[in-house]
Scaffold this motif. Sequence first.
Motif, PDB file in Angstrom:
ATOM      1  N   GLN A   1      -1.833  80.915 -41.454  1.00  0.00           N
ATOM      2  CA  GLN A   1      -1.746  82.292 -40.975  1.00  0.00           C
ATOM      3  C   GLN A   1      -1.708  82.310 -39.450  1.00  0.00           C
ATOM      4  O   GLN A   1      -2.406  81.544 -38.787  1.00  0.00           O
ATOM      5  CB  GLN A   1      -2.946  83.094 -41.482  1.00  0.00           C
ATOM      6  CG  GLN A   1      -2.865  84.582 -41.199  1.00  0.00           C
ATOM      7  CD  GLN A   1      -3.964  85.349 -41.926  1.00  0.00           C
ATOM      8  OE1 GLN A   1      -4.580  84.825 -42.855  1.00  0.00           O
ATOM      9  NE2 GLN A   1      -4.199  86.576 -41.504  1.00  0.00           N
ATOM     10  N   PHE A   2      -0.875  83.181 -38.881  1.00  0.00           N
ATOM     11  CA  PHE A   2      -0.787  83.331 -37.430  1.00  0.00           C
ATOM     12  C   PHE A   2      -1.757  84.426 -37.001  1.00  0.00           C
ATOM     13  O   PHE A   2      -1.795  85.506 -37.593  1.00  0.00           O
ATOM     14  CB  PHE A   2       0.632  83.695 -37.004  1.00  0.00           C
ATOM     15  CG  PHE A   2       0.813  83.731 -35.512  1.00  0.00           C
ATOM     16  CD1 PHE A   2       1.165  82.588 -34.815  1.00  0.00           C
ATOM     17  CD2 PHE A   2       0.617  84.909 -34.803  1.00  0.00           C
ATOM     18  CE1 PHE A   2       1.330  82.617 -33.433  1.00  0.00           C
ATOM     19  CE2 PHE A   2       0.769  84.954 -33.427  1.00  0.00           C
ATOM     20  CZ  PHE A   2       1.129  83.797 -32.741  1.00  0.00           C
TER      21      PHE A   2
ATOM     22  N   ALA B   1      -8.062  89.078 -33.141  1.00  0.00           N
ATOM     23  CA  ALA B   1      -7.948  89.204 -34.593  1.00  0.00           C
ATOM     24  C   ALA B   1      -9.241  88.729 -35.258  1.00  0.00           C
ATOM     25  O   ALA B   1      -9.741  87.645 -34.943  1.00  0.00           O
ATOM     26  CB  ALA B   1      -6.767  88.388 -35.103  1.00  0.00           C
ATOM     27  N   PRO B   2      -9.816  89.515 -36.195  1.00  0.00           N
ATOM     28  CA  PRO B   2     -11.038  89.075 -36.893  1.00  0.00           C
ATOM     29  C   PRO B   2     -10.725  87.934 -37.854  1.00  0.00           C
ATOM     30  O   PRO B   2      -9.740  87.977 -38.590  1.00  0.00           O
ATOM     31  CB  PRO B   2     -11.493  90.334 -37.630  1.00  0.00           C
ATOM     32  CG  PRO B   2     -10.257  91.154 -37.802  1.00  0.00           C
ATOM     33  CD  PRO B   2      -9.388  90.860 -36.619  1.00  0.00           C
ATOM     34  N   LEU B   3     -11.583  86.929 -37.841  1.00  0.00           N
ATOM     35  CA  LEU B   3     -11.381  85.753 -38.677  1.00  0.00           C
ATOM     36  C   LEU B   3     -12.398  85.664 -39.814  1.00  0.00           C
ATOM     37  O   LEU B   3     -12.079  85.174 -40.891  1.00  0.00           O
ATOM     38  CB  LEU B   3     -11.468  84.483 -37.822  1.00  0.00           C
ATOM     39  CG  LEU B   3     -10.589  84.458 -36.565  1.00  0.00           C
ATOM     40  CD1 LEU B   3     -10.846  83.187 -35.772  1.00  0.00           C
ATOM     41  CD2 LEU B   3      -9.117  84.588 -36.928  1.00  0.00           C
TER      42      LEU B   3
ATOM     43  N   GLY C   1      -2.073  81.866 -32.169  1.00  0.00           N
ATOM     44  CA  GLY C   1      -1.578  80.610 -32.711  1.00  0.00           C
ATOM     45  C   GLY C   1      -1.671  80.578 -34.217  1.00  0.00           C
ATOM     46  O   GLY C   1      -2.291  81.445 -34.843  1.00  0.00           O
ATOM     47  N   LYS C   2      -1.036  79.566 -34.786  1.00  0.00           N
ATOM     48  CA  LYS C   2      -1.064  79.385 -36.234  1.00  0.00           C
ATOM     49  C   LYS C   2      -2.244  78.502 -36.613  1.00  0.00           C
ATOM     50  O   LYS C   2      -2.504  77.484 -35.975  1.00  0.00           O
ATOM     51  CB  LYS C   2       0.241  78.756 -36.711  1.00  0.00           C
ATOM     52  CG  LYS C   2       0.331  78.621 -38.224  1.00  0.00           C
ATOM     53  CD  LYS C   2       1.693  78.120 -38.663  1.00  0.00           C
ATOM     54  CE  LYS C   2       1.879  76.659 -38.310  1.00  0.00           C
ATOM     55  NZ  LYS C   2       3.138  76.116 -38.866  1.00  0.00           N
ATOM     56  N   ILE C   3      -2.957  78.921 -37.659  1.00  0.00           N
ATOM     57  CA  ILE C   3      -4.099  78.134 -38.130  1.00  0.00           C
ATOM     58  C   ILE C   3      -3.571  76.888 -38.835  1.00  0.00           C
ATOM     59  O   ILE C   3      -2.792  76.975 -39.788  1.00  0.00           O
ATOM     60  CB  ILE C   3      -4.972  78.963 -39.089  1.00  0.00           C
ATOM     61  CG1 ILE C   3      -5.547  80.187 -38.365  1.00  0.00           C
ATOM     62  CG2 ILE C   3      -6.106  78.113 -39.662  1.00  0.00           C
ATOM     63  CD1 ILE C   3      -6.316  81.134 -39.262  1.00  0.00           C
TER      64      ILE C   3
END
Length: 394
Positions: free
Chosen positions: A200-201, A206-208, A78-80
């Motif tokens: 950001q998508f 994915a590492p955040l 998803g998009k942040i």
Amino acid sequence: MFAKIPLTLKILIPSSIIIFFVATAKPKPEPAPPAETAVVKTQVETIVVEKATQQVTVSSQGVVEPIRSSQLMAQVSGKIVKVADTFADGGAFQQNQVLIELDDSDYQFALAQAQASLADAKMQLATEQALAQEAQRQWQELGSAEANALFKREPQLSAAQARYAAAQASLNKAKLDLSRTKISLPFDGRIEHTLVGVGQFVSPGAPLASIFDTSKVQVKLPLTEQQAALIDNSIIQLSNSTQAQQTAQLVQLESFYAGQQHQWSGKIERISAAIDNNTRMLDLIVTVEHKAQKSQHGLPLLVGLFVNGNITSKPLEQLVELPKQALFKRNQIYIINQDGQIEQQTVTVVGKTAEQVWISSKQLTDGSQVIISKLGFLSPGTDVESTTKIAQNN
């Protein structure tokens, strides 16, 4: 011929001879004995030692590490759309605080679909249950002892039950995916580095951000074989944190930072599972609780800080405690022997701090005078005199 000598000479010659004999016959005075030169002995400061059973300080060094560190990762895509104010390098967060929010529109839609599917499956299950009961009643009216499974609608009922269970699972997954659009952690911690931002998508996995737990920090203090021998066996034999909590031996941690000496108090929690293959040392793992992570000057026990750890040994017999300045060349001391001369002795250093040193020596006896002042140009065999005799406190 003698008659021709003048009368004056006749008188002077005998007189001179008499005077000569008198002068030479006079006893010579004895020479005075040389004055004795006083021997001046160099004065040195000494300490009178007494062997006793003592506990020494075992020192080691280590780096402060988080008890738990990891990477914060996305579990759904998803998009942040939003991040917390504390989601920044060095930011602190609390347990279950939402750090990142993803766009949840798709997950809200999936949840609605799952709810509808569950309602439909529930209706179908209720219908099949009613039909199965009716089929059972009809078969009993026919008077047959055994009913056909298909006639009793058992396969249809099983299929309806399976569809209902699947619909319930789909609803649970939809709820779980929706909850995962709000990203949090189950502990208090700090953010070391952020890797994403608003807009950001991200995809699953994915590492955040890089994060670590602040509820505890730990320091690994490596011990040599000799140091391990000084530690109580109950500590060396620790295999889990429960045993360590029962032992609860305190360790003083120290570090000089920003012009001040800071101290913290930690507890021995466990030991490493194996001896390091390269250093041949055993790590003693000390932890510090969050509430104890500030020094007497208010400095937090920062991750990455280099600290000294001081551990109290088990009681050791026949030790001598001396000021550190009494030790020369790592394992040499100087004493005043029975002849009043400097004598060098080699000793075994058992432990030491910045100010004290504990030694073991078979040559030292109770009452020995150990020199604690600097010798300068003096060497073994020099006559010296003690000016101060200090009784060492045991």
